[in-house]
Design an enzyme around this catalytic site. Structure first.
Site, short mmCIF file in Angstrom:
data_model
loop_
_atom_site.label_atom_id
_atom_site.label_comp_id
_atom_site.label_asym_id
_atom_site.label_seq_id
_atom_site.Cartn_x
_atom_site.Cartn_y
_atom_site.Cartn_z
N LEU A 501 11.25 6.01 12.17
CA LEU A 501 9.94 6.21 12.81
C LEU A 501 8.82 5.56 12.01
O LEU A 501 7.80 5.19 12.57
CB LEU A 501 9.66 7.71 12.96
CG LEU A 501 10.63 8.50 13.86
CD1 LEU A 501 10.29 9.98 13.81
CD2 LEU A 501 10.57 7.97 15.28
N GLY A 502 9.01 5.46 10.70
CA GLY A 502 7.96 4.88 9.88
C GLY A 502 8.33 4.95 8.41
O GLY A 502 9.38 5.46 8.03
N GLY A 504 6.39 5.55 4.48
CA GLY A 504 5.18 5.86 3.72
C GLY A 504 5.42 5.72 2.24
O GLY A 504 6.44 5.19 1.78
N GLY A 505 4.44 6.23 1.45
CA GLY A 505 4.53 6.10 0.02
C GLY A 505 5.64 6.92 -0.60
O GLY A 505 6.11 6.63 -1.69
N PHE A 506 6.10 7.96 0.09
CA PHE A 506 7.12 8.83 -0.46
C PHE A 506 8.52 8.52 0.06
O PHE A 506 9.49 9.06 -0.43
CB PHE A 506 6.78 10.29 -0.15
CG PHE A 506 5.48 10.75 -0.76
CD1 PHE A 506 5.35 10.91 -2.12
CD2 PHE A 506 4.39 10.99 0.05
CE1 PHE A 506 4.16 11.33 -2.67
CE2 PHE A 506 3.19 11.41 -0.50
CZ PHE A 506 3.07 11.57 -1.86
N GLY A 507 8.63 7.69 1.09
CA GLY A 507 9.94 7.37 1.64
C GLY A 507 9.87 7.10 3.12
O GLY A 507 8.80 7.08 3.73
N SER A 508 11.05 6.91 3.72
CA SER A 508 11.13 6.58 5.14
C SER A 508 11.37 7.84 5.97
O SER A 508 11.95 8.81 5.50
CB SER A 508 12.27 5.59 5.38
OG SER A 508 12.03 4.38 4.69
N ASP A 619 -4.33 11.60 0.13
CA ASP A 619 -3.98 10.37 0.87
C ASP A 619 -4.25 10.53 2.35
O ASP A 619 -3.38 10.30 3.19
CB ASP A 619 -2.51 10.01 0.62
CG ASP A 619 -2.21 8.54 0.96
OD1 ASP A 619 -3.17 7.75 1.07
OD2 ASP A 619 -1.03 8.19 1.12
#
Length: 813
Positions: A501-502, A504-508, A619
């Site tokens: 789905l997307g 980010g900075g912490f993971g997929s 964030d």
């Protein structure tokens, strides 16, 4: 003269009658719907508050039918389909529509939103399209001599030609139901929905093949749980009193047959209580309560209608655990997942007191001996179990069937025979360790030191693993803690993390679905493998936080090096897709934008002020704002933020966040929750202006949104910044400008002069008014704040003091 007076009176009477009828409420007016429409014709689903928007209707004294847009809970949730419903008697009242049942649908796998259209085109095609013009479904009759669309007295939706001949009909394309007079022919099938609330096609099907009627669950190969053994027919017809060899109680009222999400084939009919009730379960006599594939979920054991897991005896280790103790019908999972890389550790559990629902013979069944059956399963990684049917005369000889996916297992005296053995593959977690110890003990003195070090490492690893398991077991007992999933469970639920789905900075983040069909979002965390204590602590704290504007954490995985979080699924994805992403062409209306801004503010206010521990997000950006099916906004990723105690006013930490959304005080490394207020102000502007805070495609002076904001404020032309893609926004320019001033308040350079998020919520609700002439649009400049008492309107007026100074705004950092 008398005639003229009478004519005048008659005209006045008709006018008064017409005026009176038009003043009636919509529910009091009776709308006449035809059962036939001629091309060209077009219909739009505009009634957002209704479950049903009729298009054609067929009223009878007995069964009545209606076709149109049907929504599970009203059209506003964006989940509607075009279908046919059955009811009893005259459909003039809303009560009958409420009790109607869906018997056919066109787009069950691809629902439409409000304002979707159905068109009967000049070229003969019947087309369903979404609000943005995306083709959802078509009858594929383009170029054929179609004259119109008719809903027959049997509930069959028919595209007919010039001589009333049928060119296309819904009876030839069944979904999960049959009506009286409808046939299920060879090559056709009924496919059950995922669940009662999820209309998408599930894995269970009822089909007519060369060997008759059969019910099965999709796997590789399909596993059949019912096969007709009396006769083989080219088609099965639902008649009043029968379904070929099946006997059905005859009825003079509306009746239909449905293949349900649980795999049952039931007949329903209209009852005096004013709704449909079940009259017979056709397969249950042959299948039994425990003979359905998912009655107890994967690896679940059904015993007299009760569900459990496979149990081991004589001190053997346990290989299975329930997915959810409160819902045993969801099935069980392997404690140690089967690994093809360690096939030497595979073993088979022999279950002599159990049977398997898929017991019919087929091309995947071979004649062999018991040991060869075991070897065949152990030698193939795809094999998850095998069923061995013993020959009554030669016990060790029989038929072996290999199974690649294990569903419900039967443990019931009605099914267990003395000629069946079920072999279930499991992973022996301790076998490799024993081999290593034996090998190490027989090594020479030369390898003694190496073996000693290796043994110590293994011992330490085991201690840490057991400590993790103990801590994980403790978490399972904490009230309110999210559900703990195994990594194998989440692999299965996401189809091995197939749909991303997307990122980010912490993971997929990956899309998945629970076994009941409920969609979930699974975040795989990167770089968190060593963070045991902080991870478990945050799961415990964040899992207990519940707010309508925060994405809910429903589960987690804490297994070896795997750290995963399971969230509720948000149907409309992240906010950035709608304001400057791929959904930008579908411009959000003003009310939706205003509500999104308010939702974000309420979510942040809760994190800052109402949690047991103050949570700073750090964030805030459109990618971390998610939208559900109703465009309600929820803040995501707050569970990975820095936690600070309530009595701490500020916290010193390393710079983190996203360039373009960072507050100026990050440069001094001293931050408070006001950094979130600043980022929120940026997001507000992006929503109102419909563009990113930094756009490299623009000319130099227009690349930075804050630069434009400062310039337009000085020119007193903030209305120029309002997003013009939607005509709806032009009507509300004044309100949008007022919200821009609230954004400017949030963006004050001195964090002491920014409002708290609770004060922002009040400003958005109109309880606080920002004095526009005292805002400082140089967002790096120091300023002061003072407030006055409530005025006549019960509002607090806030003055932000400091003149507007000409300076350059900082760009993305």
């Amino acid at each position: 003269m008398v005639v003229e007076q009478r004519s005048l009176r008659y005209t006045i009477f008709l006018a008064i009658l017409l005026l009176f009828s038009s003043s009636l409420s919509p529910s009091a007016q009776y709308v006449i719907y035809n059962s036939t429409a001629y091309l060209p014709a077009s219909w739009t689903h505009l009634d957002y508050d209704s479950m049903m928007t009729p298009i054609l209707r067929r009223d009878n004294d007995g069964p009545s039918y209606v076709c149109g847009f049907y929504c599970n809970s009203g059209g506003s949730d964006g989940g509607c389909l075009f279908g046919v419903l059955i009811s009893q008697g005259w459909l003039g009242t809303g009560a009958h529509l409420q009790s109607s049942k869906l018997v056919w649908s066109a787009n069950r796998n691809n629902l439409v939103q409000g304002n979707a259209t159905l068109q009967l085109k000049e070229d003969g095609d019947l087309v369903l399209a979404n609000i943005d013009g995306t083709l959802i479904w078509s009858s594929n009759t383009r170029g054929k001599s179609v004259s119109g669309l008719n809903l027959t007295e049997m509930g069959n939706l028919v595209l007919f030609g010039p001589n009333n001949e049928s060119i296309w009909q819904s009876f030839d394309h069944p979904t999960d139901s049959l009506l009286l007079g409808q046939k299920l022919a060879t090559g056709q099938k009924l496919t059950a929905s995922v669940s009662e609330s999820n209309w998408s096609e599930g894995r269970l099907s009822l089909a007519v093949g060369s060997d008759g009627l059969s019910a099965y669950i999709e796997s590789d190969p399909p596993q059949r749980y019912y096969a007709s053994s009396i006769n083989s027919y080219p088609y099965y017809e639902f008649r009043n009193g029968s379904f070929n060899d099946f006997k059905i109680p005859p009825a003079s009222v509306a009746q239909f047959m449905k293949f349900g999400p649980d795999g049952h084939l039931k007949v329903y009919q209209w009852a005096e209580v004013g709704e449909f009730v079940e009259v017979i379960d056709l397969l249950n006599l042959y299948v039994g309560n425990c003979g359905y594939p998912m009655v107890c979920g994967k690896y679940g054991v059904c015993s007299k209608g009760q569900c459990g897991c496979i149990e081991t005896t004589n001190g053997q280790e346990s290989y299975f655990s329930q997915i959810m103790f409160r819902q045993p019908d969801l099935g069980c999972s392997l404690i140690t997942p089967i690994s093809c890389d360690h096939s030497q550790d595979h073993t088979l559990l022999e279950l002599n007191n159990a049977a398997y629902f898929a017991s019919d013979s087929g091309s995947d069944t071979i004649r062999t001996v018991m040991e060869d059956c075991k070897s065949k399963c152990l030698s193939s990684c795809s094999c998850k179990a095998a069923v061995f049917y013993h020959d009554r005369n030669l016990w060790d000889t029989g038929d072996c069937r290999v199974i690649n996916e294990v569903f419900s297992i039967i443990n019931d005296e009605n099914y267990i025979g003395d000629n069946t053995t079920l072999l279930v593959k499991v992973q022996n977690a301790n076998k490799s360790r024993r081999k290593t110890i034996i090998l190490a003990s027989t090594s020479g003195a030369f390898f003694g030191v190496v073996c000693l070090i290796g043994s110590c490492l293994v011992f330490l690893r085991r201690i840490f693993k057991e400590a993790d398991e103990i801590e994980g077991d403790f978490l399972n007992q904490v009230p309110g803690i999210p559900i703990r999933y195994s990594y194998e469970n989440l692999q299965a639920m996401t189809e091995d993390f197939k749909k991303r789905l997307g990122e980010g900075g912490f993971g997929s983040v990956y899309e998945g679905a629970l076994y009941n069909g409920t969609k979930i979002a699974v975040k795989c965390l990167d770089g968190f493998a060593q963070l045991k204590d902080s991870f478990l602590a945050e799961v415990q704290i964040i899992g207990s936080i519940h707010h309508v504007n925060l994405v809910k954490l429903t589960g987690f995985c804490f297994e070896n090096s795997h750290r995963l979080l399971v969230y509720e699924h948000m149907a409309n994805g992240s906010l950035d897709r709608w304001i400057f992403g791929e959904m930008r062409s579908y411009s959000l209306p003003w009310r939706t934008r205003r509500k999104i801004i308010s939702d974000i503010a309420k979510g942040l206010a809760y994190l800052h002020e109402d949690c047991s521990q103050r949570i700073i997000h750090f964030d805030i950006k459109p990618q971390n704002i998610l939208l559900d099916e109703n465009f309600n906004a929820k803040v995501a990723d707050f569970g990975l933020s820095k936690l600070i105690d309530k009595d701490q006013s500020r916290v010193v930490t390393r710079m983190r966040g996203t360039p373009g959304y960072l507050a100026p005080e990050w440069l001094s490394s001293t931050v408070t929750e006001k950094v979130d207020v600043y980022s929120f102000g940026i997001v507000m502007l992006e929503i109102l202006c419909g563009r990113k805070n930094f756009d490299s495609s623009k000319i130099e002076e227009d690349r930075h949104l804050l630069s434009i904001f400062k310039r337009k404020a000085e020119e007193e032309r903030l209305e120029d910044m309002v997003d013009r893609k939607s005509g709806d926004m032009l009507i509300h320019v004044g309100e949008a400008v007022e919200m821009m001033r609230i954004a400017a308040w949030c963006l004050q350079g001195n964090f002491n002069n920014r409002p708290s998020m609770s004060l922002v919520v009040k400003a958005l609700e109109g309880l606080v008014v920002v004095a526009e002439t005292n805002l400082d649009y140089d967002f790096t400049n120091s300023s002061t704040v003072r407030t006055e008492a409530a005025g006549d309107q019960g509002q607090v007026v806030v003055y932000v003091g400091s003149p507007i100074l000409p300076s350059t705004l900082s760009g993305p950092r």
